[in-house]
Design a protein around this motif. Structure first.
Motif, PDB file in Angstrom:
ATOM      1  N   LYS A 148      58.883  64.693  17.982  1.00 44.97           N
ATOM      2  CA  LYS A 148      58.231  65.194  16.778  1.00 44.97           C
ATOM      3  C   LYS A 148      59.070  64.795  15.570  1.00 44.97           C
ATOM      4  O   LYS A 148      60.256  64.466  15.690  1.00 44.97           O
ATOM      5  N   ALA A 149      58.436  64.797  14.412  1.00 39.57           N
ATOM      6  CA  ALA A 149      59.116  64.477  13.161  1.00 39.57           C
ATOM      7  C   ALA A 149      59.279  65.759  12.359  1.00 39.57           C
ATOM      8  O   ALA A 149      58.335  66.539  12.211  1.00 39.57           O
ATOM      9  N   LEU A 200      63.841  62.355  13.102  1.00 39.23           N
ATOM     10  CA  LEU A 200      62.995  62.124  14.262  1.00 39.23           C
ATOM     11  C   LEU A 200      63.655  62.797  15.468  1.00 39.23           C
ATOM     12  O   LEU A 200      64.751  62.405  15.874  1.00 39.23           O
ATOM     13  N   ILE A 201      62.990  63.812  15.994  1.00 36.62           N
ATOM     14  CA  ILE A 201      63.544  64.573  17.112  1.00 36.62           C
ATOM     15  C   ILE A 201      62.959  64.046  18.412  1.00 36.62           C
ATOM     16  O   ILE A 201      61.742  64.034  18.608  1.00 36.62           O
ATOM     17  N   ILE A 202      63.835  63.585  19.299  1.00 33.71           N
ATOM     18  CA  ILE A 202      63.430  63.040  20.604  1.00 33.71           C
ATOM     19  C   ILE A 202      64.303  63.693  21.670  1.00 33.71           C
ATOM     20  O   ILE A 202      65.345  64.284  21.350  1.00 33.71           O
ATOM     21  N   PRO A 203      63.910  63.646  22.947  1.00 30.58           N
ATOM     22  CA  PRO A 203      64.714  64.254  24.013  1.00 30.58           C
ATOM     23  C   PRO A 203      66.152  63.736  24.018  1.00 30.58           C
ATOM     24  O   PRO A 203      66.403  62.555  23.799  1.00 30.58           O
ATOM     25  N   ILE A 225      67.428  62.336  14.664  1.00 32.92           N
ATOM     26  CA  ILE A 225      68.056  61.148  14.083  1.00 32.92           C
ATOM     27  C   ILE A 225      67.428  60.885  12.721  1.00 32.92           C
ATOM     28  O   ILE A 225      66.203  60.888  12.575  1.00 32.92           O
ATOM     29  N   LYS A 226      68.257  60.666  11.728  1.00 37.42           N
ATOM     30  CA  LYS A 226      67.741  60.394  10.389  1.00 37.42           C
ATOM     31  C   LYS A 226      66.989  59.065  10.368  1.00 37.42           C
ATOM     32  O   LYS A 226      67.367  58.112  11.037  1.00 37.42           O
ATOM     33  N   TYR A 227      65.920  59.036   9.606  1.00 42.74           N
ATOM     34  CA  TYR A 227      65.172  57.789   9.430  1.00 42.74           C
ATOM     35  C   TYR A 227      64.790  57.658   7.971  1.00 42.74           C
ATOM     36  O   TYR A 227      64.824  58.629   7.194  1.00 42.74           O
TER      37      TYR A 227
END
Length: 398
Positions: free
Chosen positions: A119-120, A125-128, A134-136
């Motif tokens: 999800k953002a 950006l949040i991932i497993p 992580i910043k984007y």
């Protein structure tokens, strides 16, 4: 429709280490189970079950993670997706659509796939396994209906390609155009528009040769060699990005303005055997441009027609249909000896591409033109009835 948004990631030091572990772990799983499947086939080639499936290797992966505990640091879905991709590679090979799967190395493209659990949130950006996110950075906001995410590494930079479903309806054009792709002009349209080439590699050629010479003088495996390798990779990345941006802009403009586009099926590999033109041909990115044009026309429900590579597009006169057999590659102006037409070679070819394509799909003009008459014998040799092109266009949908 499925679209992709590519954003640049800015991981911190800990996240960078974890990303590298994901790249290495997915590569390890691919190589390990490729060897397992090869060994299983060699031992059971005479049995009823000769090979392993993706489900079989996933069960084996569970046991492998108990033996190699460091695999637990990596997202389990990404590891499983590597096995899905490996199984897909085997199926493509057995269908004769691809070569046999090979082992991956650090020099190959580094990536891993995240099929779910993302999800953002804000600019993260949040991932497993990356609970802090992580910043984007990107001008566009990340959509909610994400299908999957592909994390890649290019030179020393990290990117996330976000695939999502879009319900946006795009309007297409109504015009019909033929495209002649070349080197002097990247594109020449049948209505007289010429697009100059980007020549991305040519612009950086001297610089990249200098950096590659410096790399060749470094001791292999040293820190200076790795630093210089990143410089060379960065320059190649700039070339790819410039070419991709150019192809995107041109393909988007064509898809917006035309409802039917006719192109040639070029033998690019055969053309690159000409060592005088090989570098310039590779610099154009024709295959990537064709891929972009195909899906962008599909978004707008437009039509892409592809004619054969042996159709007489360059040698035939677009006015009278005469075939000029002594036409040389250096002849940039086409002069017809029968009707006296003098026209730019690429424009003449673009007009012929348009006419040949429309005839083949049954959209020729209501009355027979000289070009259509000249094409009649050619189409008959292909086993296509010329009159059926006028009367039964549905019969050509094969």
């Amino acid at each position: 429709m499925i679209k992709t948004l590519k954003v640049r990631l800015y991981p911190n030091e800990e996240q960078t280490v974890l990303l590298e572990k994901h790249f290495g772990g997915c590569r390890f799983v691919w190589n390990h189970f490729l060897e397992v499947r090869n060994r299983y086939y060699a031992e059971h080639m005479n049995d009823k079950k000769k090979g392993l499936t993706a489900f079989d290797t996933m069960k084996m992966l569970t046991a492998l993670k108990e033996e190699l505990t460091w695999l637990n640091e990596i997202n389990s879905q990404s590891l499983q997706h590597s096995l899905v991709e490996l199984d897909k590679a085997f199926r493509q090979f057995f269908r004769h659509n691809a070569s046999y799967p090979t082992f991956k190395s650090k020099r190959d493209k580094q990536y891993f796939i995240i099929p779910s659990g993302f999800k953002a949130k804000g600019n993260r950006l949040i991932i497993p396994k990356f609970t802090e996110g992580i910043k984007y950075r990107d001008k566009s906001s990340i959509p909610n209906n994400i299908k999957q995410i592909v994390i890649t590494k290019d030179a020393d930079l990290y990117y996330a390609s976000i695939q999502y479903e879009s319900n946006e309806e795009l309007e297409g054009g109504k015009g019909i155009v033929g495209l002649d792709m070349g080197i002097k002009h990247f594109l020449t349209t049948s209505d007289g528009i010429e697009v100059d080439p980007a020549n991305s590699y040519r612009k950086f050629e001297r610089k990249i040769k200098r950096e590659q010479r410096r790399l060749s003088r470094k001791k292999k495996g040293s820190k200076n060699s790795k630093k210089q390798m990143v410089k060379v990779q960065t320059m190649h990345k700039k070339i790819r990005d410039a070419r991709t941006d150019f192809n995107h802009k041109v393909s988007t403009a064509i898809a917006k303005h035309y409802g039917t586009v006719v192109i040639e099926n070029l033998n690019i590999q055969g053309m690159q055997r000409n060592h005088h033109l090989a570098k310039s041909i590779a610099d154009q990115g024709w295959y990537r441009f064709k891929t972009m044009l195909t899906y962008k026309l599909g978004w707008r429900e437009a039509k892409l027609i592809e004619i054969g590579r042996f159709d007489p597009s360059s040698r035939m006169c677009s006015r009278c249909g005469n075939i000029k057999h002594d036409l040389k590659l250096s002849d940039r102006i086409y002069h017809c000896d029968v009707c006296g037409l003098t026209i730019d070679r690429d424009l003449n070819a673009a007009i012929n591409i348009r006419n040949i394509g429309l005839i083949k799909v049954g959209q020729g003009m209501s009355e027979f033109t000289p070009v259509e008459s000249a094409m009649a014998g050619y189409l008959n040799r292909e086993g296509i009835s010329y009159h059926s092109l006028k009367q039964e266009p549905q019969s050509l949908q094969r």
